[in-house]
Scaffold this motif. Structure first.
Motif, PDB file in Angstrom:
ATOM      1  N   SER A   5       0.840  -1.198   0.000  1.00 43.32           N
ATOM      2  CA  SER A   5       0.000   0.000   0.000  1.00 43.32           C
ATOM      3  C   SER A   5       0.878   1.252   0.000  1.00 43.32           C
ATOM      4  O   SER A   5       2.074   1.187   0.300  1.00 43.32           O
ATOM      5  N   VAL A   6       0.261   2.384  -0.302  1.00 40.81           N
ATOM      6  CA  VAL A   6       0.995   3.654  -0.310  1.00 40.81           C
ATOM      7  C   VAL A   6       1.586   3.929   1.062  1.00 40.81           C
ATOM      8  O   VAL A   6       2.741   4.337   1.182  1.00 40.81           O
ATOM      9  N   GLY A   7       0.806   3.684   2.122  1.00 43.59           N
ATOM     10  CA  GLY A   7       1.290   3.919   3.484  1.00 43.59           C
ATOM     11  C   GLY A   7       2.494   3.062   3.831  1.00 43.59           C
ATOM     12  O   GLY A   7       3.477   3.535   4.412  1.00 43.59           O
ATOM     13  N   GLU A   8       2.426   1.777   3.472  1.00 42.38           N
ATOM     14  CA  GLU A   8       3.542   0.872   3.717  1.00 42.38           C
ATOM     15  C   GLU A   8       4.758   1.288   2.886  1.00 42.38           C
ATOM     16  O   GLU A   8       5.888   1.275   3.366  1.00 42.38           O
ATOM     17  N   PHE A   9       4.512   1.685   1.638  1.00 39.39           N
ATOM     18  CA  PHE A   9       5.585   2.150   0.751  1.00 39.39           C
ATOM     19  C   PHE A   9       6.296   3.350   1.358  1.00 39.39           C
ATOM     20  O   PHE A   9       7.522   3.424   1.389  1.00 39.39           O
ATOM     21  N   LYS A  10       5.497   4.288   1.876  1.00 41.46           N
ATOM     22  CA  LYS A  10       6.053   5.499   2.476  1.00 41.46           C
ATOM     23  C   LYS A  10       6.850   5.173   3.744  1.00 41.46           C
ATOM     24  O   LYS A  10       7.947   5.692   3.948  1.00 41.46           O
ATOM     25  N   ALA A  11       6.310   4.290   4.576  1.00 42.55           N
ATOM     26  CA  ALA A  11       6.959   3.958   5.842  1.00 42.55           C
ATOM     27  C   ALA A  11       8.260   3.176   5.646  1.00 42.55           C
ATOM     28  O   ALA A  11       9.181   3.287   6.455  1.00 42.55           O
ATOM     29  N   LYS A  12       8.325   2.376   4.585  1.00 41.63           N
ATOM     30  CA  LYS A  12       9.491   1.516   4.362  1.00 41.63           C
ATOM     31  C   LYS A  12      10.288   1.929   3.129  1.00 41.63           C
ATOM     32  O   LYS A  12      10.905   1.090   2.476  1.00 41.63           O
ATOM     33  N   PHE A  13      10.276   3.207   2.812  1.00 36.19           N
ATOM     34  CA  PHE A  13      10.890   3.676   1.579  1.00 36.19           C
ATOM     35  C   PHE A  13      12.349   3.254   1.430  1.00 36.19           C
ATOM     36  O   PHE A  13      12.768   2.801   0.371  1.00 36.19           O
ATOM     37  N   SER A  14      13.137   3.377   2.479  1.00 39.96           N
ATOM     38  CA  SER A  14      14.555   3.000   2.402  1.00 39.96           C
ATOM     39  C   SER A  14      14.709   1.519   2.091  1.00 39.96           C
ATOM     40  O   SER A  14      15.570   1.126   1.295  1.00 39.96           O
ATOM     41  N   LYS A  32      -9.406   1.239  -0.602  1.00 37.78           N
ATOM     42  CA  LYS A  32      -9.973   0.021  -0.031  1.00 37.78           C
ATOM     43  C   LYS A  32      -9.910  -1.149  -0.993  1.00 37.78           C
ATOM     44  O   LYS A  32      -9.768  -2.293  -0.586  1.00 37.78           O
ATOM     45  N   LYS A  33     -10.031  -0.867  -2.278  1.00 36.65           N
ATOM     46  CA  LYS A  33      -9.992  -1.933  -3.282  1.00 36.65           C
ATOM     47  C   LYS A  33      -8.565  -2.367  -3.615  1.00 36.65           C
ATOM     48  O   LYS A  33      -8.358  -3.305  -4.371  1.00 36.65           O
ATOM     49  N   LYS A  34      -7.610  -1.639  -3.056  1.00 33.90           N
ATOM     50  CA  LYS A  34      -6.180  -1.922  -3.282  1.00 33.90           C
ATOM     51  C   LYS A  34      -5.852  -1.995  -4.774  1.00 33.90           C
ATOM     52  O   LYS A  34      -5.217  -2.927  -5.249  1.00 33.90           O
ATOM     53  N   GLU A  35      -6.307  -0.971  -5.506  1.00 31.48           N
ATOM     54  CA  GLU A  35      -6.017  -0.887  -6.941  1.00 31.48           C
ATOM     55  C   GLU A  35      -4.564  -0.460  -7.138  1.00 31.48           C
ATOM     56  O   GLU A  35      -4.074   0.432  -6.460  1.00 31.48           O
TER      57      GLU A  35
END
Length: 85
Positions: A5-14, A32-35
């Protein structure tokens, strides 16, 4: 291919950067649909696709080229409604 998800991507960017450097391709999802809204890929996967060049006919001598994955529009995309029929 891994998805996150975008949030996970942002949190684990490194960590994502390290994975992409190692050759991993990651799809980023949203909502919600995880498109899937985009892909994060190593440069070598893109460069391989862009290597093939198609000359543009009479512009060939000027050095203009079209990417191999270029796609022209269809009549369906620009349909014309003729009311006189």
């Amino acid at each position: 291919m891994k998805t996150m998800s975008v949030g996970e991507f942002k949190a684990k960017f490194s960590d994502v950067i390290a994975q992409v450097k190692a050759g991993e391709e990651i799809a980023v999802t949203f909502g919600k649909k995880k498109e899937i809204i985009g892909y994060f890929k190593p440069e070598h996967s893109r460069a391989k696709r862009d290597r093939v060049e198609r000359p543009l006919g009479p512009l060939k001598h000027l050095g203009y080229y079209m990417a191999e994955d270029f796609c022209e529009t269809t009549e369906e995309e620009f349909s014309i409604i003729d009311s006189s029929l």
